[in-house]
Design a protein around this motif. Structure first.
Motif, PDB file in Angstrom:
ATOM      1  N   THR A  56       0.838  -1.202   0.000  1.00 26.38           N
ATOM      2  CA  THR A  56       0.000   0.000   0.000  1.00 26.38           C
ATOM      3  C   THR A  56       0.873   1.253   0.000  1.00 26.38           C
ATOM      4  O   THR A  56       0.621   2.199  -0.742  1.00 26.38           O
ATOM      5  N   ARG A  57       1.914   1.246   0.812  1.00 23.07           N
ATOM      6  CA  ARG A  57       2.810   2.393   0.896  1.00 23.07           C
ATOM      7  C   ARG A  57       3.535   2.620  -0.428  1.00 23.07           C
ATOM      8  O   ARG A  57       3.702   3.760  -0.863  1.00 23.07           O
ATOM      9  N   LEU A  58       3.945   1.558  -1.086  1.00 20.81           N
ATOM     10  CA  LEU A  58       4.586   1.689  -2.400  1.00 20.81           C
ATOM     11  C   LEU A  58       3.654   2.374  -3.393  1.00 20.81           C
ATOM     12  O   LEU A  58       4.069   3.231  -4.164  1.00 20.81           O
ATOM     13  N   ARG A  59       2.388   1.996  -3.344  1.00 17.24           N
ATOM     14  CA  ARG A  59       1.406   2.628  -4.244  1.00 17.24           C
ATOM     15  C   ARG A  59       1.234   4.108  -3.905  1.00 17.24           C
ATOM     16  O   ARG A  59       1.084   4.947  -4.794  1.00 17.24           O
ATOM     17  N   GLN A  60       1.254   4.448  -2.612  1.00 14.41           N
ATOM     18  CA  GLN A  60       1.170   5.859  -2.202  1.00 14.41           C
ATOM     19  C   GLN A  60       2.393   6.633  -2.703  1.00 14.41           C
ATOM     20  O   GLN A  60       2.261   7.757  -3.193  1.00 14.41           O
ATOM     21  N   ILE A  61       3.561   6.033  -2.575  1.00 14.63           N
ATOM     22  CA  ILE A  61       4.793   6.690  -3.036  1.00 14.63           C
ATOM     23  C   ILE A  61       4.707   6.972  -4.532  1.00 14.63           C
ATOM     24  O   ILE A  61       5.004   8.084  -4.982  1.00 14.63           O
ATOM     25  N   GLU A  62       4.282   5.988  -5.307  1.00 15.94           N
ATOM     26  CA  GLU A  62       4.181   6.168  -6.749  1.00 15.94           C
ATOM     27  C   GLU A  62       3.137   7.232  -7.102  1.00 15.94           C
ATOM     28  O   GLU A  62       3.333   8.016  -8.022  1.00 15.94           O
ATOM     29  N   GLN A  63       2.045   7.280  -6.346  1.00 12.21           N
ATOM     30  CA  GLN A  63       1.012   8.297  -6.579  1.00 12.21           C
ATOM     31  C   GLN A  63       1.581   9.692  -6.292  1.00 12.21           C
ATOM     32  O   GLN A  63       1.369  10.630  -7.058  1.00 12.21           O
ATOM     33  N   LEU A  64       2.304   9.834  -5.210  1.00 10.77           N
ATOM     34  CA  LEU A  64       2.891  11.116  -4.857  1.00 10.77           C
ATOM     35  C   LEU A  64       3.974  11.528  -5.852  1.00 10.77           C
ATOM     36  O   LEU A  64       4.080  12.700  -6.210  1.00 10.77           O
ATOM     37  N   LYS A  65       4.765  10.576  -6.305  1.00  9.64           N
ATOM     38  CA  LYS A  65       5.780  10.877  -7.315  1.00  9.64           C
ATOM     39  C   LYS A  65       5.118  11.366  -8.597  1.00  9.64           C
ATOM     40  O   LYS A  65       5.612  12.283  -9.234  1.00  9.64           O
ATOM     41  N   ALA A  66       3.983  10.769  -8.957  1.00 12.24           N
ATOM     42  CA  ALA A  66       3.247  11.183 -10.161  1.00 12.24           C
ATOM     43  C   ALA A  66       2.733  12.616 -10.013  1.00 12.24           C
ATOM     44  O   ALA A  66       2.539  13.314 -11.002  1.00 12.24           O
ATOM     45  N   GLN A  67       2.534  13.052  -8.759  1.00 14.34           N
ATOM     46  CA  GLN A  67       2.094  14.422  -8.494  1.00 14.34           C
ATOM     47  C   GLN A  67       3.279  15.362  -8.304  1.00 14.34           C
ATOM     48  O   GLN A  67       3.135  16.461  -7.804  1.00 14.34           O
ATOM     49  N   LYS A  68       4.460  14.901  -8.670  1.00 18.60           N
ATOM     50  CA  LYS A  68       5.695  15.702  -8.678  1.00 18.60           C
ATOM     51  C   LYS A  68       6.275  15.978  -7.301  1.00 18.60           C
ATOM     52  O   LYS A  68       6.984  16.952  -7.103  1.00 18.60           O
TER      53      LYS A  68
END
Length: 151
Positions: A56-68
């Motif tokens: 779940t945390r990995l998915r959050q990290i990728e989502q935040l990275k996508a938001q720059k």
């Protein structure tokens, strides 16, 4: 290796986690070294084992990275998030709210120069088109950002 685990608790070695998340093992190693991820425990063969929460945390990290967001900003969000509460449901909701607030903050910052360049008549027309709920939300965001007197 998994004899002592409860049936509900599923642990993954880095390769399994990598496949599930669609992220390279090297990236997972890097995130772990930064403190973004923590292994749940080690196997008898000294392999790092990660749990569902890590996925779940990995998915959050990728989502935040996508938001720059930078990895350092993400790490700081996780650190501050973990200080707030220990209840899992509350933590998830707070993390979601932090993500949304950070995104709104970025959008407000992008709009500031545009709003500042409006002519008085344009600004008045814009403010008349804003609903009271939207105006209250914008005012609350500006207060959170340390600015006020928007309206």
């Amino acid at each position: 290796m998994r004899k002592n685990q409860h049936a509900a608790e599923r642990l993954f070695r880095i390769g399994e986690l990598s496949s599930l998340a669609g992220i390279s093992p090297r990236t997972i190693d890097y995130y772990t070294s930064m403190g973004l991820l923590l292994p749940a425990k080690r196997s008898s063969g000294n392999y790092r084992l990660y749990d569902e929460e890590t996925l779940t945390r990995l998915r959050q990290i990728e989502q935040l990275k996508a938001q720059k967001f930078s990895l350092e900003e993400i790490r700081e969000q996780f650190v501050s998030h973990n200080r707030v509460a220990t209840d899992e449901a509350v933590n998830r909701k707070l993390a979601d709210l932090q993500i949304h607030l950070a995104q709104l903050e970025r959008e407000v910052k992008e709009l500031e120069p545009v709003i500042e360049q409006l002519k008085p008549r344009q600004a008045k027309k814009l403010y008349q088109a804003i609903t009271p709920q939207t105006a209250a939300c914008v005012e609350a965001l500006l207060l959170l950002l340390g600015k006020s007197n928007f309206m």
